[in-house]
Design an enzyme around this catalytic site. Structure first.
Site, PDB file in Angstrom:
ATOM      1  N   ARG A 232       0.817  -0.975  -0.249  1.00 43.61           N
ATOM      2  CA  ARG A 232       0.025   0.478   0.168  1.00 43.61           C
ATOM      3  C   ARG A 232       1.235   1.224   0.032  1.00 43.61           C
ATOM      4  NH1 ARG A 232      -4.518  -2.474   3.621  1.00 43.61           N
ATOM      5  NH2 ARG A 232      -5.974  -3.725   2.002  1.00 43.61           N
TER       6      ARG A 232
ATOM      7  N   TYR B 265      -7.661   0.499  -6.041  1.00 45.62           N
ATOM      8  CA  TYR B 265      -7.232  -0.917  -6.149  1.00 45.62           C
ATOM      9  C   TYR B 265      -6.088  -0.918  -4.960  1.00 45.62           C
ATOM     10  CZ  TYR B 265      -3.309   1.031  -8.980  1.00 45.62           C
ATOM     11  OH  TYR B 265      -1.669   1.672  -9.245  1.00 45.62           O
ATOM     12  N   GLU B 266      -5.283  -1.899  -4.036  1.00 48.19           N
ATOM     13  CA  GLU B 266      -4.734  -2.514  -2.548  1.00 48.19           C
ATOM     14  C   GLU B 266      -6.271  -2.536  -1.742  1.00 48.19           C
ATOM     15  OE1 GLU B 266      -2.324  -3.799  -3.478  1.00 48.19           O
ATOM     16  OE2 GLU B 266      -1.613  -3.835  -5.594  1.00 48.19           O
ATOM     17  N   GLY B 267      -6.755  -2.209  -1.626  1.00 45.37           N
ATOM     18  CA  GLY B 267      -7.792  -2.445  -0.712  1.00 45.37           C
ATOM     19  C   GLY B 267      -8.729  -0.793  -0.772  1.00 45.37           C
TER      20      GLY B 267
END
Length: 402
Positions: free
Chosen positions: A259, A383-385
């Site tokens: 992240r 993206y990536e959470g």
């Protein structure tokens, strides 16, 4: 910038910067506007050539230790290099960074043989007959019903003798169509929930691996995003990464480290927005003077710079915490990772919008690069959470602490 790097580290950062400016930047307008970037199209072939150049320079092996054939760089250097790539094109930077995303679980929890296998794929020594370019890998976690809620995964891995048989579909996989090898998360025991998820190495050439349609995305168009389908795919038991049932933990640890790298891409977008806005504001004149001399514009630029530097500092703060924790064998940095990703994602969208505002009508036109920054920036909140998930993580950490 906020990174304090020595000459060797700066050499790596400048290597990435020079490649992006000299090789990638001239092709960005053409490739960003191409209706398709599949390997069959002329534009797609040009993109693959850019990917190949990144592999040849070692940009996909920045994190791999030297003993496995990589460049063995620390994450301060990697983040700074990603920022330079993203300043030129966040899609291209995403493709390079996504290979590192697939690599991280192997570096953290794989054995020596698995690390060497992955390193050989990423430095191009080992490749796939089906992959259009060597040197790329992919992280296969997301599914149609398991995005933010990764625990809802439906892909299965059944142990049969000395093999695992994998079945399922992964979606929105960056590098899905160009990767030679995948890190795949699959359910090995449905009765255990998240404790029944495991991680596996799956080569592209395995029978039963196929690629779905490429996503026609709003932004980051120089990255490849597809479905990856696993249908009765047999892999050796030694392709299990770490321990069975630990896959969800490995995935979360990987995302905690990934992240802030998304934060670096976001900072790159924001810095490009500042650079373009300043360049325009110095030459555009109203009421007898350049608009940068008007307080309304000068203060907007100041706010853009403040927010961007704070974002960059949040990456450095995370990395300080990361190295301190790992030195003591701990993984307690989820809060800092979430703060970094969430702040940088929100920040770069606003800075890109402010850049458009400063350029006015020209900012809204595709003749200037800033409208593209908004299209690229939006995914940084997703993206990536998603940033909503990051706020859940942060609030949970606050509750836990107090």
């Amino acid at each position: 910038m906020g990174y304090i790097l020595n000459k060797d580290q700066m050499d790596i950062v400048n290597l990435a910067k020079d490649y992006a400016v000299k090789k990638v930047m001239p092709l960005v307008p053409e490739l960003d506007n191409a209706p398709e970037l599949t390997p069959e199209t002329e534009e797609g072939k040009k993109l693959l050539d850019l990917y190949q150049g990144a592999v040849d320079l070692g940009l996909t092996t920045l994190e791999i230790p030297e003993e496995y054939g990589g460049l063995g760089q620390d994450y301060y250097t990697v983040a700074a290099a990603y920022e330079e790539l993203s300043k030129v094109d966040a899609g291209f930077a995403t493709a390079v960074a996504a290979s590192s995303l697939g690599l991280k679980p192997i570096l953290q929890h794989g054995n020596d043989e698995q690390k060497k296998l992955y390193a050989d794929f990423l430095n191009g020594e080992k490749t796939s007959e089906k992959a259009p370019v060597p040197g790329f890998c992919a992280f296969c976690l997301t599914e149609p019903d398991a995005g933010s809620d990764a625990s809802n995964s439906k892909t299965t891995a059944k142990k049969v003798g000395d093999e695992y048989i994998i079945d399922g579909t992964k979606c929105f996989i960056t590098n899905g169509g160009v990767a030679s090898v995948y890190t795949v998360f699959a359910v090995t025991d449905k009765t255990k929930g998240v404790k029944g998820i495991s991680a596996f190495i799956v080569e592209r050439d395995r029978e039963g691996v196929s690629i779905g349609a490429e996503e026609n995305k709003m932004g980051i168009r120089l990255s490849n995003t597809t479905e990856v389908i696993f249908q009765d795919v047999h892999i050796p038991a030694d392709h299990l990464v770490g321990e069975e049932g630990k896959g969800f933990i490995y995935a979360m640890q990987t995302l905690d480290l990934a992240r802030p790298m998304i934060g670096a891409l976001a900072v790159g977008i924001a810095q490009r927005g500042i650079d373009e806005a300043v360049k325009y504001a110095q030459v555009r004149q109203t009421f007898g003077k350049p608009i940068i001399k008007h307080e309304a514009i000068a203060f907007k630029l100041a706010d853009m710079d403040i927010q961007t530097e704070v974002g960059r500092s949040s990456i450095i703060n995370f990395l300080n915490k990361y190295y301190d924790e790992r030195k003591n064998g701990r993984y307690n940095y989820s809060r800092e990772a979430a703060i970094c990703k969430c702040f940088c994602g929100d920040m770069c969208v606003q800075v890109a919008l402010d850049a458009i505002q400063i350029l006015g009508g020209f900012g809204y036109s595709r003749e200037y690069p800033v409208e593209k920054l908004v299209r690229d920036a939006k995914i940084m909140q997703i993206y990536e959470g998603t940033n909503e998930v990051q706020r859940i993580v942060i609030s949970g950490q606050i509750t836990k602490k107090h």
